[in-house]
Motif scaffolding. Structure first.
Motif, PDB file in Angstrom:
ATOM      1  N   ALA A   1     115.854  42.313  56.313  1.00  0.00           N
ATOM      2  CA  ALA A   1     116.446  43.533  56.854  1.00  0.00           C
ATOM      3  C   ALA A   1     115.355  44.434  57.438  1.00  0.00           C
ATOM      4  O   ALA A   1     115.552  45.052  58.497  1.00  0.00           O
ATOM      5  CB  ALA A   1     117.221  44.277  55.772  1.00  0.00           C
ATOM      6  N   ALA A   2     114.215  44.506  56.770  1.00  0.00           N
ATOM      7  CA  ALA A   2     113.107  45.326  57.284  1.00  0.00           C
ATOM      8  C   ALA A   2     112.601  44.761  58.611  1.00  0.00           C
ATOM      9  O   ALA A   2     112.295  45.514  59.539  1.00  0.00           O
ATOM     10  CB  ALA A   2     111.977  45.389  56.263  1.00  0.00           C
ATOM     11  N   ARG A   3     112.512  43.440  58.703  1.00  0.00           N
ATOM     12  CA  ARG A   3     112.084  42.828  59.973  1.00  0.00           C
ATOM     13  C   ARG A   3     113.090  43.109  61.087  1.00  0.00           C
ATOM     14  O   ARG A   3     112.701  43.387  62.220  1.00  0.00           O
ATOM     15  CB  ARG A   3     111.915  41.322  59.795  1.00  0.00           C
ATOM     16  CG  ARG A   3     110.686  40.952  59.037  1.00  0.00           C
ATOM     17  CD  ARG A   3     110.519  39.447  58.994  1.00  0.00           C
ATOM     18  NE  ARG A   3     109.469  39.094  58.066  1.00  0.00           N
ATOM     19  CZ  ARG A   3     109.513  38.048  57.271  1.00  0.00           C
ATOM     20  NH1 ARG A   3     110.542  37.227  57.304  1.00  0.00           N
ATOM     21  NH2 ARG A   3     108.514  37.791  56.453  1.00  0.00           N
ATOM     22  N   ARG A   4     114.395  42.992  60.757  1.00  0.00           N
ATOM     23  CA  ARG A   4     115.419  43.280  61.775  1.00  0.00           C
ATOM     24  C   ARG A   4     115.326  44.723  62.245  1.00  0.00           C
ATOM     25  O   ARG A   4     115.421  45.006  63.436  1.00  0.00           O
ATOM     26  CB  ARG A   4     116.810  43.012  61.208  1.00  0.00           C
ATOM     27  CG  ARG A   4     117.288  41.603  61.319  1.00  0.00           C
ATOM     28  CD  ARG A   4     118.774  41.485  61.062  1.00  0.00           C
ATOM     29  NE  ARG A   4     119.227  42.210  59.887  1.00  0.00           N
ATOM     30  CZ  ARG A   4     119.313  41.698  58.664  1.00  0.00           C
ATOM     31  NH1 ARG A   4     118.949  40.466  58.453  1.00  0.00           N
ATOM     32  NH2 ARG A   4     119.753  42.424  57.659  1.00  0.00           N
ATOM     33  N   ASN A   5     115.143  45.631  61.296  1.00  0.00           N
ATOM     34  CA  ASN A   5     115.042  47.043  61.662  1.00  0.00           C
ATOM     35  C   ASN A   5     113.806  47.321  62.497  1.00  0.00           C
ATOM     36  O   ASN A   5     113.848  48.114  63.440  1.00  0.00           O
ATOM     37  CB  ASN A   5     115.049  47.919  60.410  1.00  0.00           C
ATOM     38  CG  ASN A   5     116.418  47.992  59.784  1.00  0.00           C
ATOM     39  OD1 ASN A   5     117.433  47.745  60.446  1.00  0.00           O
ATOM     40  ND2 ASN A   5     116.460  48.295  58.504  1.00  0.00           N
ATOM     41  N   ALA A   6     112.695  46.669  62.170  1.00  0.00           N
ATOM     42  CA  ALA A   6     111.476  46.852  62.956  1.00  0.00           C
ATOM     43  C   ALA A   6     111.665  46.320  64.375  1.00  0.00           C
ATOM     44  O   ALA A   6     111.231  46.951  65.346  1.00  0.00           O
ATOM     45  CB  ALA A   6     110.307  46.147  62.281  1.00  0.00           C
ATOM     46  N   ALA A   7     112.345  45.181  64.502  1.00  0.00           N
ATOM     47  CA  ALA A   7     112.606  44.624  65.838  1.00  0.00           C
ATOM     48  C   ALA A   7     113.519  45.551  66.641  1.00  0.00           C
ATOM     49  O   ALA A   7     113.305  45.766  67.839  1.00  0.00           O
ATOM     50  CB  ALA A   7     113.235  43.241  65.716  1.00  0.00           C
ATOM     51  N   ARG A   8     114.507  46.121  65.984  1.00  0.00           N
ATOM     52  CA  ARG A   8     115.405  47.058  66.683  1.00  0.00           C
ATOM     53  C   ARG A   8     114.650  48.298  67.141  1.00  0.00           C
ATOM     54  O   ARG A   8     114.869  48.803  68.236  1.00  0.00           O
ATOM     55  CB  ARG A   8     116.561  47.456  65.777  1.00  0.00           C
ATOM     56  CG  ARG A   8     117.598  46.388  65.632  1.00  0.00           C
ATOM     57  CD  ARG A   8     118.730  46.872  64.785  1.00  0.00           C
ATOM     58  NE  ARG A   8     119.679  45.800  64.541  1.00  0.00           N
ATOM     59  CZ  ARG A   8     120.451  45.723  63.493  1.00  0.00           C
ATOM     60  NH1 ARG A   8     120.406  46.666  62.567  1.00  0.00           N
ATOM     61  NH2 ARG A   8     121.284  44.729  63.346  1.00  0.00           N
TER      62      ARG A   8
ATOM     63  N   SER B   1     121.515  52.494  63.189  1.00  0.00           N
ATOM     64  CA  SER B   1     122.041  53.315  62.105  1.00  0.00           C
ATOM     65  C   SER B   1     123.213  52.673  61.412  1.00  0.00           C
ATOM     66  O   SER B   1     123.615  53.094  60.351  1.00  0.00           O
ATOM     67  CB  SER B   1     122.465  54.679  62.654  1.00  0.00           C
ATOM     68  OG  SER B   1     123.570  54.524  63.523  1.00  0.00           O
ATOM     69  N   ASP B   2     123.775  51.592  61.960  1.00  0.00           N
ATOM     70  CA  ASP B   2     124.963  50.959  61.407  1.00  0.00           C
ATOM     71  C   ASP B   2     124.627  49.931  60.346  1.00  0.00           C
ATOM     72  O   ASP B   2     125.491  49.445  59.651  1.00  0.00           O
ATOM     73  CB  ASP B   2     125.765  50.304  62.534  1.00  0.00           C
ATOM     74  CG  ASP B   2     127.169  49.915  62.095  1.00  0.00           C
ATOM     75  OD1 ASP B   2     127.763  50.687  61.330  1.00  0.00           O
ATOM     76  OD2 ASP B   2     127.642  48.857  62.511  1.00  0.00           O
ATOM     77  N   ASP B   3     123.355  49.571  60.164  1.00  0.00           N
ATOM     78  CA  ASP B   3     122.962  48.513  59.241  1.00  0.00           C
ATOM     79  C   ASP B   3     123.054  49.031  57.818  1.00  0.00           C
ATOM     80  O   ASP B   3     122.430  50.002  57.451  1.00  0.00           O
ATOM     81  CB  ASP B   3     121.529  48.067  59.557  1.00  0.00           C
ATOM     82  CG  ASP B   3     121.213  46.734  58.927  1.00  0.00           C
ATOM     83  OD1 ASP B   3     122.151  46.118  58.361  1.00  0.00           O
ATOM     84  OD2 ASP B   3     120.053  46.298  59.008  1.00  0.00           O
ATOM     85  N   GLY B   4     123.833  48.357  56.962  1.00  0.00           N
ATOM     86  CA  GLY B   4     124.018  48.805  55.597  1.00  0.00           C
ATOM     87  C   GLY B   4     123.074  48.154  54.609  1.00  0.00           C
ATOM     88  O   GLY B   4     123.190  48.352  53.410  1.00  0.00           O
ATOM     89  N   ASP B   5     122.117  47.333  55.035  1.00  0.00           N
ATOM     90  CA  ASP B   5     121.234  46.614  54.140  1.00  0.00           C
ATOM     91  C   ASP B   5     120.065  47.449  53.675  1.00  0.00           C
ATOM     92  O   ASP B   5     119.298  47.028  52.827  1.00  0.00           O
ATOM     93  CB  ASP B   5     120.678  45.347  54.815  1.00  0.00           C
ATOM     94  CG  ASP B   5     121.760  44.319  55.033  1.00  0.00           C
ATOM     95  OD1 ASP B   5     122.738  44.358  54.273  1.00  0.00           O
ATOM     96  OD2 ASP B   5     121.624  43.503  55.958  1.00  0.00           O
ATOM     97  N   ASP B   6     119.864  48.636  54.214  1.00  0.00           N
ATOM     98  CA  ASP B   6     118.662  49.428  53.908  1.00  0.00           C
ATOM     99  C   ASP B   6     118.597  49.839  52.481  1.00  0.00           C
ATOM    100  O   ASP B   6     119.291  50.189  51.749  1.00  0.00           O
ATOM    101  CB  ASP B   6     118.601  50.669  54.797  1.00  0.00           C
ATOM    102  CG  ASP B   6     118.394  50.256  56.252  1.00  0.00           C
ATOM    103  OD1 ASP B   6     118.741  51.074  57.110  1.00  0.00           O
ATOM    104  OD2 ASP B   6     117.889  49.161  56.517  1.00  0.00           O
TER     105      ASP B   6
END
Length: 141
Positions: free
Chosen positions: A92-99, A136-141
């Motif tokens: 999830a952290a990698r996905r958020n960093a890519a976004r 902001s829609d990602d609930g995995d944080d």
């Protein structure tokens, strides 16, 4: 907040009564299955206890062996779950960093697009809004 709008629109487009009926049926079937599985588990544990008591010679030793094996399996399950959760957090952290990188790249290109055609401006603003809502829609944080 954006999640609630999507959920409300989804509920408004479906038949709530049939959804509630389906949920009730599922809950009843799952409850019956859980009771039957727990009963089967209890009988298996009784048989294992009897076999161990005959092999070891003492009922207390057999009970301690069963308790130890059960505790070991529970600890292993907790360790596996912790490893899976840690892996999921990293992904999830990698996905958020890519976004964030995509959003930053788009934001850096935006000033040059502002000087060009209106269609490109609209596309850039739409993409910017999409990435901002997705981030902001990602609930995995």
């Amino acid at each position: 907040m954006y999640r609630l709008i999507g959920t409300a629109a989804s509920l408004a487009s479906q038949d709530v009564g049939s959804m509630v009926d389906r949920a009730k049926r599922s809950a009843i079937v799952y409850a019956i299955a859980a009771v039957l599985l727990l009963t089967a588990y209890a009988f298996v544990m009784v048989v294992v206890y009897q076999l161990l008591a005959d092999a070891v010679g003492s009922g207390l030793d057999a009970a301690l062996l069963i308790a130890g094996a059960t505790a070991l399996v529970a600890i292993l399950a907790l360790i596996v779950m912790a490893l899976v959760n840690r892996r999921q957090k990293r992904m999830a952290a990698r996905r958020n960093a890519a976004r964030r990188m995509q959003l930053l790249a788009l934001a850096s290109v935006a000033p040059s697009l502002m000087r060009s055609k209106p269609l490109l401006i609209t596309a850039a603003l739409g993409a910017l809004a999409y990435f901002a809502l997705n981030n902001s829609d990602d609930g995995d944080d």
